[in-house]
Structures are given as structure tokens and as C-alpha cells.
Design a protein around this motif. Sequence first.
Motif, PDB file in Angstrom:
ATOM      1  N   GLU A  33      22.510  45.147  38.129  1.00  0.00           N
ATOM      2  CA  GLU A  33      23.450  46.070  37.472  1.00  0.00           C
ATOM      3  C   GLU A  33      22.674  47.319  37.049  1.00  0.00           C
ATOM      4  OE1 GLU A  33      26.804  46.617  36.586  1.00  0.00           O
ATOM      5  OE2 GLU A  33      25.856  48.383  35.690  1.00  0.00           O
ATOM      6  N   HIS A  41      31.811  49.983  33.023  1.00  0.00           N
ATOM      7  CA  HIS A  41      32.743  50.931  33.654  1.00  0.00           C
ATOM      8  C   HIS A  41      34.176  50.387  33.634  1.00  0.00           C
ATOM      9  CE1 HIS A  41      29.682  53.846  34.152  1.00  0.00           C
ATOM     10  NE2 HIS A  41      28.860  52.891  34.577  1.00  0.00           N
ATOM     11  N   TYR A 147      38.508  42.333  28.125  1.00  0.00           N
ATOM     12  CA  TYR A 147      37.746  41.916  29.323  1.00  0.00           C
ATOM     13  C   TYR A 147      36.246  42.082  29.150  1.00  0.00           C
ATOM     14  CZ  TYR A 147      42.071  41.225  31.885  1.00  0.00           C
ATOM     15  OH  TYR A 147      43.289  40.751  32.308  1.00  0.00           O
ATOM     16  N   CYS A 198      29.815  44.412  44.672  1.00  0.00           N
ATOM     17  CA  CYS A 198      30.949  44.512  43.727  1.00  0.00           C
ATOM     18  C   CYS A 198      30.709  45.743  42.854  1.00  0.00           C
ATOM     19  CB  CYS A 198      31.030  43.267  42.849  1.00  0.00           C
ATOM     20  SG  CYS A 198      31.122  41.718  43.754  1.00  0.00           S
ATOM     21  N   ALA A 199      30.408  46.876  43.501  1.00  0.00           N
ATOM     22  CA  ALA A 199      29.955  48.058  42.762  1.00  0.00           C
ATOM     23  C   ALA A 199      31.085  48.985  42.340  1.00  0.00           C
ATOM     24  CB  ALA A 199      28.917  48.815  43.581  1.00  0.00           C
ATOM     25  N   GLY A 343      39.219  55.620  30.992  1.00  0.00           N
ATOM     26  CA  GLY A 343      38.588  54.814  32.047  1.00  0.00           C
ATOM     27  C   GLY A 343      38.788  55.531  33.365  1.00  0.00           C
ATOM     28  N   ALA A 373      39.420  47.048  44.520  1.00  0.00           N
ATOM     29  CA  ALA A 373      39.749  46.081  43.458  1.00  0.00           C
ATOM     30  C   ALA A 373      40.186  46.835  42.210  1.00  0.00           C
ATOM     31  CB  ALA A 373      38.554  45.187  43.159  1.00  0.00           C
ATOM     32  N   ALA A 377      42.771  43.778  39.119  1.00  0.00           N
ATOM     33  CA  ALA A 377      41.645  42.939  39.557  1.00  0.00           C
ATOM     34  C   ALA A 377      40.934  42.254  38.389  1.00  0.00           C
ATOM     35  CB  ALA A 377      40.662  43.763  40.376  1.00  0.00           C
TER      36      ALA A 377
HETATM   37  C1  LIG Z   1      42.167  52.884  32.948  1.00  0.00           C
HETATM   38  C2  LIG Z   1      42.196  51.512  33.558  1.00  0.00           C
HETATM   39  C3  LIG Z   1      43.104  50.550  33.094  1.00  0.00           C
HETATM   40  C4  LIG Z   1      43.146  49.267  33.681  1.00  0.00           C
HETATM   41  N1  LIG Z   1      43.918  48.303  33.132  1.00  0.00           N
HETATM   42  C5  LIG Z   1      43.840  47.019  33.612  1.00  0.00           C
HETATM   43  C6  LIG Z   1      44.528  45.971  32.978  1.00  0.00           C
HETATM   44  O1  LIG Z   1      45.149  46.141  31.937  1.00  0.00           O
HETATM   45  N2  LIG Z   1      44.461  44.733  33.541  1.00  0.00           N
HETATM   46  C7  LIG Z   1      43.760  44.493  34.690  1.00  0.00           C
HETATM   47  O2  LIG Z   1      43.768  43.359  35.182  1.00  0.00           O
HETATM   48  N3  LIG Z   1      43.070  45.482  35.283  1.00  0.00           N
HETATM   49  C8  LIG Z   1      43.070  46.723  34.755  1.00  0.00           C
HETATM   50  N4  LIG Z   1      42.337  47.713  35.323  1.00  0.00           N
HETATM   51  C9  LIG Z   1      41.559  47.418  36.513  1.00  0.00           C
HETATM   52  C10 LIG Z   1      40.295  46.654  36.187  1.00  0.00           C
HETATM   53  O3  LIG Z   1      39.644  47.184  35.078  1.00  0.00           O
HETATM   54  C11 LIG Z   1      39.398  46.693  37.429  1.00  0.00           C
HETATM   55  O4  LIG Z   1      40.157  46.278  38.530  1.00  0.00           O
HETATM   56  C12 LIG Z   1      38.206  45.757  37.299  1.00  0.00           C
HETATM   57  O5  LIG Z   1      37.564  45.978  36.073  1.00  0.00           O
HETATM   58  C13 LIG Z   1      37.262  45.982  38.466  1.00  0.00           C
HETATM   59  O6  LIG Z   1      36.073  45.296  38.192  1.00  0.00           O
HETATM   60  P1  LIG Z   1      34.789  45.561  39.048  1.00  0.00           P
HETATM   61  O7  LIG Z   1      33.768  44.574  38.645  1.00  0.00           O
HETATM   62  O8  LIG Z   1      35.184  45.628  40.499  1.00  0.00           O
HETATM   63  O9  LIG Z   1      34.353  47.069  38.710  1.00  0.00           O
HETATM   64  P2  LIG Z   1      33.508  47.651  37.486  1.00  0.00           P
HETATM   65  O10 LIG Z   1      33.929  47.069  36.209  1.00  0.00           O
HETATM   66  O11 LIG Z   1      33.590  49.130  37.612  1.00  0.00           O
HETATM   67  O12 LIG Z   1      32.035  47.155  37.785  1.00  0.00           O
HETATM   68  C14 LIG Z   1      31.237  47.683  38.821  1.00  0.00           C
HETATM   69  C15 LIG Z   1      29.805  47.619  38.353  1.00  0.00           C
HETATM   70  O13 LIG Z   1      28.940  47.996  39.407  1.00  0.00           O
HETATM   71  C16 LIG Z   1      27.849  48.721  38.873  1.00  0.00           C
HETATM   72  N5  LIG Z   1      27.249  49.538  39.932  1.00  0.00           N
HETATM   73  C17 LIG Z   1      27.839  50.528  40.646  1.00  0.00           C
HETATM   74  N6  LIG Z   1      26.967  51.061  41.524  1.00  0.00           N
HETATM   75  C18 LIG Z   1      25.793  50.384  41.377  1.00  0.00           C
HETATM   76  C19 LIG Z   1      24.519  50.498  41.984  1.00  0.00           C
HETATM   77  N7  LIG Z   1      24.262  51.402  42.945  1.00  0.00           N
HETATM   78  N8  LIG Z   1      23.544  49.642  41.573  1.00  0.00           N
HETATM   79  C20 LIG Z   1      23.776  48.709  40.612  1.00  0.00           C
HETATM   80  N9  LIG Z   1      24.973  48.575  39.983  1.00  0.00           N
HETATM   81  C21 LIG Z   1      25.978  49.404  40.360  1.00  0.00           C
HETATM   82  C22 LIG Z   1      28.506  49.578  37.795  1.00  0.00           C
HETATM   83  O14 LIG Z   1      27.578  50.046  36.845  1.00  0.00           O
HETATM   84  C23 LIG Z   1      29.532  48.616  37.217  1.00  0.00           C
HETATM   85  O15 LIG Z   1      29.037  47.907  36.099  1.00  0.00           O
HETATM   86  C24 LIG Z   1      42.274  48.989  34.762  1.00  0.00           C
HETATM   87  C25 LIG Z   1      41.352  49.943  35.197  1.00  0.00           C
HETATM   88  C26 LIG Z   1      41.283  51.188  34.588  1.00  0.00           C
HETATM   89  C27 LIG Z   1      40.240  52.168  35.015  1.00  0.00           C
END
Ligand SMILES: Cc1cc2nc3c(=O)[nH]c(=O)nc-3n(C[C@H](O)[C@H](O)[C@H](O)COP(=O)(O)OP(=O)(O)OC[C@H]3O[C@@H](n4cnc5c(N)ncnc54)[C@H](O)[C@@H]3O)c2cc1C
Length: 403
Positions: A33, A41, A147, A198-199, A343, A373, A377
Motif C-alpha cells: 500500500e 482513498h 468502512y 486492487c489499486a 471522496g 469497482a 464495491a
Molecule cells: C464519494 C464516494 C461515496 C461512496 N459511497 C459508497 C457507499 O456508500 N457504499 C459502498 O458500498 N460504496 C461506496 N463507494 C464506493 C466504494 O468506496 C469503493 O467502491 C471501494 O472503496 C473501492 O475500494 P478499493 O479497495 O477498490 O479502492 P480504494 O479504497 O481506493 O483503495 C485502493 C488503494 O490502492 C492504493 N494504491 C493505488 N495505487 C497504488 C500504487 N501504485 N502502489 C501501492 N498502492 C496503491 C491506494 O493508496 C488505495 O489505498 C463510494 C465511493 C465514493 C468515492
Amino acid sequence: MYNYIIIGGGIVGLATAYALTKAHPESSILILEKESEPASHQTGRNSGVIHSGVYYKPGSKKAELTTRGRDRMMKFCQQFGIIYEQCGKVIVATDEKELHYLDTLAERGKKNGLKVRKISKDELNEIEPHVNGIAALQVPEAGIVNYKEVSETLVDLLKHSGLDILFEQYVTSITSGETKCKVKTSKSTFESGYVINCAGLHSDILATKAGAKLQHRIIPFRGEYYELVKERRDLVKNLIYPVPNPSFPFLGVHFTRMIDGSIHAGPNAVFSFKREGYSKFSFNLSDTWKSLSFPGFWKLVGQHWEEGFSELYRSLSKAEFVKSLQKLIPEVRSEDLIPSPSGVRAQALNPDGTLVDDFLIKYNGRSIHVCNAPSPAATASLEIGDKIAEYVLNQTSKDIAAI
Ligand SMILES: Cc1cc2nc3c(=O)[nH]c(=O)nc-3n(C[C@H](O)[C@H](O)[C@H](O)COP(=O)(O)OP(=O)(O)OC[C@H]3O[C@@H](n4cnc5c(N)ncnc54)[C@H](O)[C@@H]3O)c2cc1C
């Protein structure tokens, strides 16, 4: 040498690691991470809703994984003492023109196994006394949770089962070979049998680096929120949504009771000039170029410029934001609302300008990429993790059979 390297300590990366530790307990897993803590994020900056699955086309991955994921998420919270609530929600029609789509949503909800119920204005006002609507859908399955707390619990469980999580490791390249993968970070190089990307907002950049041929591009859409001042929290009991625009994947600004008792209003959806740009003035040249140089972006603009401009106007004008909220709760006033952290959504866009509607995971030999996602997601994360683990374990058993 690890069996699996997972890039990203958001909820999808953590849930994938959790699924792998359950399905393949003797495997070695590393999470990389780039930030100093998990869920920095999308996962830590969302609305905190456990979505019911009412909006999604029956048969889609979103419908399947969200309805199952919702129950899994609530059971996970019960099991590990995370505070959550199944408080239900209402989707409110404020105009005759919205009634038809409200019926479509009721049908979808029923097909997705939900106990949705169309309710009259009077019934709506028993549930949410301050809401102005002509009819509504009541969806009892929706809930709320933090979350970030779910993610922190996952980290504790994963560490306890012996998995390695390294923070402040920015992945710069992935090389996917025939028998193993090499992952370079800003600090070191690691090797593994499989890499799972899963970035989130950076997933397309890493997938391309790993050699995956992608059609889509991630376009960042910021979601800005206001929060009701403490004295006005009584305007909202639980979750109050408008009828969404069916041609857009966003739900429209709504009221959300967070698990800490605060009430959030939003999010809107404005194009962001930076992938992790949380202020109106955030700008990054490379991120902006990646969006603007993608032909699909201009097709999207061509098709939806009016919505785009009105979102931008609403972002710049608090009065306009309040006007949208007043459609749901006429009593809400500008002075009742204070800004709250935003966000940014990672939304995949097709070359023809359409937004990728469903979850999208690309399996590319030894590298697996979670390409789309967005919401819901977080709700579906435990099920998304299981899907990925299932694929990887099938491949792993083929490897073992080959040996
Ligand atoms: C405003 C908003 C409201 C939402 N509301 C909801 C809701 O109410 N309910 C719901 O179910 N979903 C909701 N979502 C969607 C949900 O938050 C996302 O679908 C989910 O959090 C995605 O998770 P993730 O792990 O894919 O992404 P992220 O949480 O973005 O995690 C990705 C991670 O990868 C890391 N990363 C990226 N690039 C690199 C790299 N090169 N090297 C190392 N690490 C890296 C980042 O630092 C980050 O920590 C919402 C989203 C937003 C933005």
C-alpha cells in the motif's frame, strides 16, 4: 517469494487477502500500500452505506455480489463487533415524471430478492417526517457502517493470520512472467506467483504496466459533501435518496445518516483534474492528460455536457446544492450545512463514451486486475474477494498439477 502479492490496502484489496487466507491458509501473501495506513482513498471517503442492491440490473455482477455481499458485510460486522445498523432507506419521487422509474426500481428490487415496498406520501412521512415526496420506495435491507473500521478489522485479522502488509510502498512496475511476477516499489522489489491489482483510482495505470490490454480508462469523479449542523440533525432519520437519473451511474445528492450520528448531504459527481484530488482546486497534469487524451472522455462530454455543467455549477454554488437538497427536504437551509470531506470515485469509461456499468475484473494469466469497482464495491467487497480467490486458486491448482 510470495504466493500472492496484492496491490492496494483499500477494502477490495483487504477483502481479497482475507478470502485467500480462508481458501488457501498455507499460502504466503503480501499487501503493498502506498499510503501510511489502510483505506486512505475511496474506502475511507465514502457514504458508509451498506447498499441493498435495489438499483442494479438483475443478473449483473453488481446485483449478484451486492445482495450477497450486503448480508456477508452485516454478518462480518456482527462477528467482529463492528457497529453497523440495518436502518433501511427511502427512494423518494418528488415529481410525477419520476413515478415510472420508481416502479422500474421496485421491479428490480423484487427480482434481486429485496422486500421493497412502494409507499404513499403519508407512509413516507411516518418514516421521514420532513421529506416532501409524492410517493417512495421503502427498502428495508439497506444499512450503515464505517468502512474504515471494517478495513482496520480486516488488517488486524490478516496480520493475526501471518500475512505481511507493507505501507508506504508505491508500486512502480509489475512484470508478469510465465512462472512468477516481479513487483517493484519505490523502496524494494518483491516476487510472487500471482499479482492482484486492487489499486482503485490507479488500477488502469498498473494494469497497463503489467501488460494487460485495456479498452477502458479510469476517470475520476469527485463527490463533495456537506454535513448538517448538530442542531438540525433531526431533519433526517435514516437514508433519503432521490430517484436517480437512469442514464447515470451516480445516485444523485442524498441524505445519509452516518454510523457516528452525523448527517451527510451529497455526494455530487464532478470531473476531477486529479485522481486523488479532494479539493475543488486539485490539479495534476499527468492525471488530467490521461483523461483528456482518451477519446471516450470527449464522447462522454458530447453526450452529457449539460449534466456535467450543472454538476460543476452545483459544486461551485452552495445555493444550487441546497436547492437540490430542498427538493427532498424543503426545510433545509444554507446555514444548516457545513462542508465535509470529499471522496473521488474511480469510474471506468469505455472508448465509446459510455461508463462501465458493472464491476469489471480482468484475469490476465498471473496478473489479475480489478478494473472497475465503484459503488457499491465496499458493500460487495467480501464477495469480490471470494470471486478473485476462486479464480486464483483454480489457476494455482493447475500450476500444481503441471508440476
Ligand atoms: C464519494 C464516494 C461515496 C461512496 N459511497 C459508497 C457507499 O456508500 N457504499 C459502498 O458500498 N460504496 C461506496 N463507494 C464506493 C466504494 O468506496 C469503493 O467502491 C471501494 O472503496 C473501492 O475500494 P478499493 O479497495 O477498490 O479502492 P480504494 O479504497 O481506493 O483503495 C485502493 C488503494 O490502492 C492504493 N494504491 C493505488 N495505487 C497504488 C500504487 N501504485 N502502489 C501501492 N498502492 C496503491 C491506494 O493508496 C488505495 O489505498 C463510494 C465511493 C465514493 C468515492
